[in-house]
Design a protein around this motif. Structure first.
Motif, mmCIF file in Angstrom:
data_model
loop_
_atom_site.group_PDB
_atom_site.id
_atom_site.type_symbol
_atom_site.label_atom_id
_atom_site.label_comp_id
_atom_site.label_asym_id
_atom_site.label_seq_id
_atom_site.Cartn_x
_atom_site.Cartn_y
_atom_site.Cartn_z
ATOM 1 N N GLU A 14 0.821 -1.207 0.000
ATOM 2 C CA GLU A 14 0.000 0.000 0.000
ATOM 3 C C GLU A 14 0.855 1.258 0.000
ATOM 4 N N SER A 15 2.033 1.175 0.617
ATOM 5 C CA SER A 15 2.922 2.339 0.682
ATOM 6 C C SER A 15 3.673 2.573 -0.612
ATOM 7 N N ASN A 24 -1.183 0.500 15.357
ATOM 8 C CA ASN A 24 -2.257 1.497 15.393
ATOM 9 C C ASN A 24 -3.060 1.330 16.687
ATOM 10 N N ALA A 35 0.720 -1.104 11.510
ATOM 11 C CA ALA A 35 0.304 -0.182 10.454
ATOM 12 C C ALA A 35 1.500 0.542 9.850
ATOM 13 N N LEU A 79 1.096 3.204 6.681
ATOM 14 C CA LEU A 79 -0.176 3.340 5.991
ATOM 15 C C LEU A 79 -0.551 4.810 5.843
ATOM 16 N N PRO A 80 -1.245 5.159 4.766
ATOM 17 C CA PRO A 80 -1.568 6.571 4.490
ATOM 18 C C PRO A 80 -2.216 7.296 5.659
ATOM 19 N N GLU A 81 -3.089 6.631 6.399
ATOM 20 C CA GLU A 81 -3.795 7.318 7.481
ATOM 21 C C GLU A 81 -2.888 7.697 8.645
ATOM 22 N N LEU A 82 -1.686 7.119 8.697
ATOM 23 C CA LEU A 82 -0.751 7.442 9.775
ATOM 24 C C LEU A 82 0.379 8.363 9.317
ATOM 25 N N GLN A 83 0.411 8.683 8.044
ATOM 26 C CA GLN A 83 1.460 9.570 7.561
ATOM 27 C C GLN A 83 1.247 10.970 8.136
ATOM 28 N N THR A 119 1.854 11.632 11.276
ATOM 29 C CA THR A 119 1.551 11.504 12.703
ATOM 30 C C THR A 119 2.798 11.281 13.555
#
Length: 201
Positions: free
Chosen positions: A19-20, A54, A60, A127-131, A133
């Motif tokens: 995914e990355s 996560n 994640a 994962l995109p949602e943690l970029q 952070t």
């Protein structure tokens, strides 16, 4: 939120990798090949790998590499060449032109710096949602701390030079410095970054 990666994390590490890095060469080789790759790092005495969990406690993000990187892939192939051959078979049959690149991908780091005082950070993905952070920063920090604990004084990594500004800015912000530019046989222009552990110059 960050812990040492285990073989039970490999499936999630592969999913995060794919995914990355959509469209990248190793991702295109598929999950079986990536699974062998990360299992090899985890099984190697010189391997260093961490996962970022996560809020649900699931990996994640991850970082992976080795101490004493010279010849690591050669040693990995010596142990598991038949598994890599089987994992690469389907992708190569579908795209025969990539056979040479597969071979280069496996032996490329034979020119890496040698010595127990050096570590190579080969792969990191979040994962995109943690970029954004701080997950990536924590993963790199864990990797550098472990490399230092093992007696390594310097760590290197490579990443694309073009069209990759956020990643290059990320490494520069962590204190990595570009020490070499090079171009792959496929024409990718790359940056080779280094950092000295312990703040030494």
């Amino acid at each position: 939120m960050v812990r040492v990666a285990t073989k039970d994390d490999v499936k999630r590490m592969v999913a995060v990798h794919q995914e990355s890095f959509p469209g990248f060469f190793l991702s295109a080789l598929g999950a079986p090949f990536l699974s062998q790759y990360y299992r090899g790092i985890l099984a190697a005495p010189e391997g260093i790998a961490y996962v970022y969990l996560n809020q649900a406690g699931e990996p994640a993000g991850f970082v992976a590499g080795t101490a004493n990187p010279r010849g690591f892939y050669r040693r990995l192939l010596r142990r598991s060449w038949h598994k890599f051959a089987l994992a690469a078979l389907v992708p190569v049959l579908k795209r025969p032109r990539i056979a040479g690149r597969v071979a280069r991908a496996l032996v490329h780091p034979s020119g890496n710096p040698v010595g127990d005082h050096v570590a190579g950070l080969y792969s990191i993905g979040v994962l995109p949602e943690l970029q954004g952070t701080g997950a990536g920063k924590k993963l790199v920090g864990a990797f550098l701390d472990e490399a230092a604990r093992r007696g390594c004084r310097r760590v290197f990594l490579t990443t694309d030079r073009d069209g990759n500004d956020p990643v290059n800015a990320f490494y520069a912000g962590l204190g990595f410095q570009v020490e070499r530019h090079f171009e792959t046989p496929e024409g990718r222009r790359m940056n080779e970054y280094w950092i000295t552990l312990g703040g030494e110059t």
